[in-house]
Design a protein around this motif. Structure first.
Motif, mmCIF file in Angstrom:
data_model
loop_
_atom_site.group_PDB
_atom_site.id
_atom_site.type_symbol
_atom_site.label_atom_id
_atom_site.label_comp_id
_atom_site.label_asym_id
_atom_site.label_seq_id
_atom_site.Cartn_x
_atom_site.Cartn_y
_atom_site.Cartn_z
ATOM 1 N N UNK A 191 5.803 -2.514 3.258
ATOM 2 C CA UNK A 191 4.424 -2.841 2.908
ATOM 3 C C UNK A 191 3.497 -1.626 2.922
ATOM 4 N N UNK A 192 3.900 -0.584 3.630
ATOM 5 C CA UNK A 192 3.140 0.674 3.631
ATOM 6 C C UNK A 192 4.132 1.805 3.398
ATOM 7 N N UNK A 193 4.175 2.287 2.153
ATOM 8 C CA UNK A 193 5.154 3.286 1.742
ATOM 9 C C UNK A 193 4.588 4.695 1.905
ATOM 10 N N UNK A 194 5.454 5.653 2.173
ATOM 11 C CA UNK A 194 5.086 7.063 2.268
ATOM 12 C C UNK A 194 5.602 7.805 1.045
ATOM 13 N N UNK A 195 4.711 8.536 0.348
ATOM 14 C CA UNK A 195 5.111 9.342 -0.807
ATOM 15 C C UNK A 195 4.385 10.685 -0.771
ATOM 16 N N UNK A 196 4.819 11.583 -1.675
ATOM 17 C CA UNK A 196 4.213 12.915 -1.773
ATOM 18 C C UNK A 196 3.846 13.207 -3.225
ATOM 19 N N UNK A 203 0.857 -1.186 0.000
ATOM 20 C CA UNK A 203 0.000 0.000 0.000
ATOM 21 C C UNK A 203 0.894 1.237 0.000
ATOM 22 N N UNK A 204 0.534 2.216 -0.786
ATOM 23 C CA UNK A 204 1.239 3.501 -0.804
ATOM 24 C C UNK A 204 0.361 4.538 -0.113
ATOM 25 N N UNK A 205 0.907 5.213 0.878
ATOM 26 C CA UNK A 205 0.231 6.332 1.534
ATOM 27 C C UNK A 205 0.745 7.615 0.889
ATOM 28 N N UNK A 206 -0.092 8.246 0.079
ATOM 29 C CA UNK A 206 0.317 9.430 -0.673
ATOM 30 C C UNK A 206 -0.260 10.696 -0.029
#
Length: 345
Positions: free
Chosen positions: A249-254, A210-213
């Motif tokens: 498994x849970x990535x942080x992006x902007x 999952x990506x947290x954007x």
């Protein structure tokens, strides 16, 4: 001689009618129409705010008025049309924020003398119109609720700036409170986790990660002291703990960078491209920095970034809805408002 009783000179107490307490939900904003003129008016207001673009000097004014406002409204209008609520002729952000206010009002109906309204920082209904409406209904106390989980100067602070500007014109000002950011409140993290788990259970595939954007910001703003990045990291770490995931498994992006300056990294679009090229085939994206779905979630993430992922080899992509006016989302807003109204109701 009998003395008469002294004459009563004290005026009787007059019971004034109870005053109202106002609650004003505020989100970022939206054009009034999904066409170039409507988007141009919105972008003009948004990009003329020194909280959003700090250097409002001559060079920026030339770029804004000579280039951006001549070309960008047409392309952004096309994007807005992809997500527009045609039935109500408004953006989803406006539809959802109105519903959030309506549901909050219903939840507070057991509290006497509470009035709920909503506004947009840019566009309509304006913060001024919201405050004027609350005052007209007898509110002598107002709780402003910026609907941003993480604080940043271009979002939370500019809401306060505008509220203060409106109040500065008034001789008889209402008492003001502003809700703080809620980036790691237990109710917010739990609501995010529930929304993710509920959505994943409906998918015909299991995401590999999952990506947290989060919405992006120029790195220079953080270098000058803005706490936004730190709070985004705190939200993501709290969500990882709740979901039992690590950083793989849970990535942080902007997302949503604009212009040529360096913005907070890693960039969402570049991450989508990289992951697909590295062999990731199934992915889901959550947008914890947005309290309601809008252009940045419904078009930029669900359409544009989905296309980037699939173009580079990805196969299955799902955008997880924002909390919006869902039951978990409204639990967060009710918690925040009830907590900050203590002593007033």
């Amino acid at each position: 001689m009998t003395m008469s009783a002294p004459i009563e000179t004290t005026k009787p107490t007059v019971q004034s009618s109870p005053k109202q307490v106002g609650v004003l939900l505020v989100n970022l904003g939206t054009p009034d129409t999904a066409d170039a003129p409507g988007v141009r008016v919105y972008l003009k207001e948004f990009l003329s705010d020194a909280r959003v673009i700090e250097d409002q000097g001559l060079v920026w004014q030339l770029v804004l008025n000579g280039i951006i406002l001549r070309s960008r409204p047409r392309t952004k209008a096309l994007d807005y049309r992809k997500i527009w609520n045609n039935e109500r002729n408004e953006s989803p952000l406006k539809t959802i924020t109105r519903s959030q206010a309506d549901k909050l009002a219903a939840a507070l109906s057991d509290r006497d003398h509470v009035v709920v309204d909503w506004a947009m920082r840019y566009g309509n209904p304006s913060i001024k119109s919201g405050i004027d409406a609350l005052i007209a209904k007898g509110c002598d106390r107002i709780l402003a609720v910026p609907l941003y989980p993480q604080y940043s100067a271009p979002t939370s602070a500019t809401v306060c700036d505008e509220v203060f500007r409106v109040l500065a014109r008034l001789r008889n000002q209402p008492t003001l409170r502003v809700t703080p950011p809620y980036y790691q409140d237990e109710a917010y993290i739990e609501a995010l986790a529930i929304s993710i788990e509920t959505h994943l259970a409906t998918l015909p595939f299991k995401p590999e990660l999952i990506v947290a954007s989060f919405h992006g910001m120029p790195k220079s703003y953080v270098d000058k002291g803005d706490p936004y990045q730190e709070q985004c990291v705190a939200t993501t770490e709290a969500l990882r703990r709740r979901l039992g995931m690590d950083e793989t498994k849970l990535l942080l992006t902007f997302q949503s960078r604009f212009g040529n300056d360096e913005w907070l990294q890693p960039y969402t679009d570049k991450t989508m491209e990289r992951l697909a090229k590295e062999g990731v085939r199934r992915i889901a994206v959550v947008t914890p920095g947005f309290s309601a779905d809008c252009l940045e979630t419904l078009e930029e993430i669900a359409q544009e970034n989905a296309e980037i992922f699939k173009h580079n080899g990805g196969e299955q992509f799902s955008a997880i809805p924002c909390l919006n006016d869902s039951d978990p989302g409204m639990d967060v807003i009710r918690m925040l408002v009830r907590r900050e109204l203590q002593g007033w109701i």
